[in-house]
Design a protein around this motif. Sequence first.
Motif, short mmCIF file in Angstrom:
data_model
loop_
_atom_site.label_atom_id
_atom_site.label_comp_id
_atom_site.label_asym_id
_atom_site.label_seq_id
_atom_site.Cartn_x
_atom_site.Cartn_y
_atom_site.Cartn_z
N MET A 164 0.88 -1.18 0.00
CA MET A 164 0.00 0.00 0.00
C MET A 164 0.91 1.22 0.00
N GLN A 167 -4.61 0.28 8.10
CA GLN A 167 -5.23 -0.61 7.13
C GLN A 167 -4.38 -1.87 6.95
N HIS A 218 -5.20 -5.83 7.55
CA HIS A 218 -4.96 -6.85 6.52
C HIS A 218 -4.10 -7.99 7.09
N LYS A 269 -7.42 -7.95 -3.54
CA LYS A 269 -8.35 -6.94 -3.03
C LYS A 269 -7.66 -5.66 -2.57
N TYR A 270 -6.51 -5.81 -1.92
CA TYR A 270 -5.96 -4.67 -1.20
C TYR A 270 -4.61 -4.14 -1.70
#
Length: 156
Positions: free
Chosen positions: A19, A36, A40, A56-57
Motif C-alpha cells: 500500500m 489498514q 490486513h 483486493k488490497y
Amino acid sequence: KDSDKYCDKGKYHLRTILMKVPPGSAREEREEIREQMVAHRDKLVQGHDFAEMAKKYAEPSIAKSGGYLGAFDSDTMASKIKNVVLDLKAGEFTPILETDRGFQILCVDKIEIIPKKALEEVSDEIGQLLYKEILDQKFSSWLENLKKQSHIKIIR
C-alpha cells in the motif's frame, strides 16, 4: 565462500501486499494507511488466503497477479528483503515492512530448492582444491624456513 557453490540454493517465489503512501503525505494519512495494513495482516493471521487478499488490497499494478513478484535467488535478493524472508517457510509472511514506497507485507509463496552438483560430480574438484590448499601451506612454510636460515650481507 567456496563451499556455497556446492550447496543447494533456494529460489523464493514471493507475493506482496503493498500500500503506497503518496509523497508528502501528512502523518495522519500515513498512519491511516498503516492501520489498514495492520487490519490486513490480522486477516492473514486468521488464515485468509494471501493471494486473494493481495487481489483486493494491493496496489493495482500487482493486485491482478495476486501480488506475485516473481522468483528470487537467495544470493541475489536485496539484503533488507533477504533478512526477513530467509527465515520463513512456504506460506509464511513477514511483519509489516515500512519502505520508501509505503507499507508492505511479503509472503513466501513457495521455495524451490535448486540442487547443485552431486558429490560424485564435484569430488575431484574438491580434492584438487584441498590439495592446492595444503601445497600452498607447505610452500609458505618452506619459504619462511628458508628466510630464517638465510644470511644476507650488504656490501657497499
